[in-house]
Write a protein that holds these residues in place. Sequence first.
Motif, short mmCIF file in Angstrom:
data_model
loop_
_atom_site.label_atom_id
_atom_site.label_comp_id
_atom_site.label_asym_id
_atom_site.label_seq_id
_atom_site.Cartn_x
_atom_site.Cartn_y
_atom_site.Cartn_z
N SER A 105 4.64 39.24 6.22
CA SER A 105 5.61 39.21 5.13
C SER A 105 5.75 37.78 4.61
N TRP A 106 5.74 37.65 3.29
CA TRP A 106 5.89 36.34 2.63
C TRP A 106 6.97 36.44 1.56
N ARG A 107 7.72 35.37 1.38
CA ARG A 107 8.60 35.24 0.22
C ARG A 107 7.87 34.37 -0.78
N ILE A 108 7.75 34.88 -1.99
CA ILE A 108 7.07 34.18 -3.08
C ILE A 108 7.96 34.28 -4.31
N CYS A 109 8.34 33.15 -4.86
CA CYS A 109 9.20 33.12 -6.06
C CYS A 109 10.46 33.96 -5.87
N GLY A 110 11.03 33.93 -4.67
CA GLY A 110 12.28 34.63 -4.40
C GLY A 110 12.14 36.10 -4.10
N GLU A 111 10.93 36.62 -4.13
CA GLU A 111 10.69 38.05 -3.84
C GLU A 111 9.90 38.16 -2.54
N GLU A 112 10.05 39.30 -1.87
CA GLU A 112 9.36 39.52 -0.60
C GLU A 112 8.17 40.45 -0.80
N TYR A 113 7.05 40.10 -0.16
CA TYR A 113 5.82 40.88 -0.24
C TYR A 113 5.26 41.09 1.16
N PHE A 114 4.73 42.30 1.41
CA PHE A 114 4.01 42.58 2.63
C PHE A 114 2.53 42.61 2.32
N LEU A 115 1.74 41.98 3.18
CA LEU A 115 0.30 41.95 3.04
C LEU A 115 -0.33 42.60 4.26
N LEU A 116 -1.35 43.42 4.02
CA LEU A 116 -2.15 43.96 5.11
C LEU A 116 -3.41 43.12 5.20
N GLU A 117 -3.60 42.47 6.33
CA GLU A 117 -4.76 41.61 6.52
C GLU A 117 -5.71 42.23 7.52
N ASP A 118 -7.00 42.15 7.20
CA ASP A 118 -8.08 42.59 8.07
C ASP A 118 -8.96 41.38 8.31
N HIS A 119 -8.82 40.77 9.48
CA HIS A 119 -9.60 39.56 9.81
C HIS A 119 -9.51 38.52 8.70
N ASP A 120 -8.29 38.13 8.34
CA ASP A 120 -7.99 37.09 7.34
C ASP A 120 -8.35 37.47 5.90
N ILE A 121 -8.67 38.74 5.66
CA ILE A 121 -8.91 39.22 4.29
C ILE A 121 -7.75 40.14 3.92
N VAL A 122 -7.08 39.85 2.81
CA VAL A 122 -5.96 40.68 2.36
C VAL A 122 -6.53 41.95 1.76
N ARG A 123 -6.13 43.09 2.31
CA ARG A 123 -6.62 44.40 1.84
C ARG A 123 -5.65 45.09 0.89
N ASP A 124 -4.34 44.84 1.07
CA ASP A 124 -3.35 45.47 0.19
C ASP A 124 -2.08 44.63 0.22
N VAL A 125 -1.33 44.72 -0.87
CA VAL A 125 -0.06 43.99 -1.01
C VAL A 125 0.98 44.94 -1.55
N GLN A 126 2.19 44.87 -1.01
CA GLN A 126 3.30 45.69 -1.49
C GLN A 126 4.52 44.82 -1.69
N LYS A 127 5.06 44.81 -2.92
CA LYS A 127 6.32 44.13 -3.15
C LYS A 127 7.40 44.92 -2.42
N PHE A 128 8.25 44.21 -1.69
CA PHE A 128 9.23 44.88 -0.87
C PHE A 128 10.60 44.79 -1.52
N PRO A 129 11.35 45.91 -1.55
CA PRO A 129 12.67 45.90 -2.19
C PRO A 129 13.68 45.08 -1.38
N LYS A 130 14.76 44.74 -2.04
CA LYS A 130 15.86 44.03 -1.37
C LYS A 130 16.37 44.86 -0.21
N HIS A 131 16.81 44.18 0.85
CA HIS A 131 17.36 44.86 2.01
C HIS A 131 18.54 44.04 2.52
#
Length: 132
Positions: free
Chosen positions: A34-60
């Motif tokens: 999980s990363w915060r970028i520009c005030g928003e949270e994103y989840f990344l799925l990594e496969d051996h340091d390669i990002v396979r998918d990204v999902q913007k995550f809602p506020k919690h």
Amino acid sequence: MSNEKIVALEERHKDLGLKDLGGTEISDRLFLISWRICGEEYFLLEDHDIVRDVQKFPKHSKDSPQFIGGCQLNGHDLPGTAIGVLKNEAGVEILPAVIAWKIDEKQMKFVKLQTDGLRCSREGIITVDGGR
């Protein structure tokens, strides 16, 4: 993803407010970060340091905590790992999902789940305030 130290990466991209929020191993080859970028949270799925998918995550929040773990649909266990936001209810261990995605390990993608009848364990709450 670069293999440099997190502190150096965050410093290099401080103009974006880049902040590592942590991660967890999903399988021997998939990592969820999980990363915060520009005030928003994103989840990344990594496969051996390669990002396979990204999902913007809602506020919690404490009332709507973030979770990762197992869920049930209409009382039946769903296979695999899910992430999402739950509706906090005092004294209840299995909470209703407000929004959720299943991690498809074969396709290395986030797949949106229907939330009608979807409930997930309080044990999977990973929000800083714990959702308690």
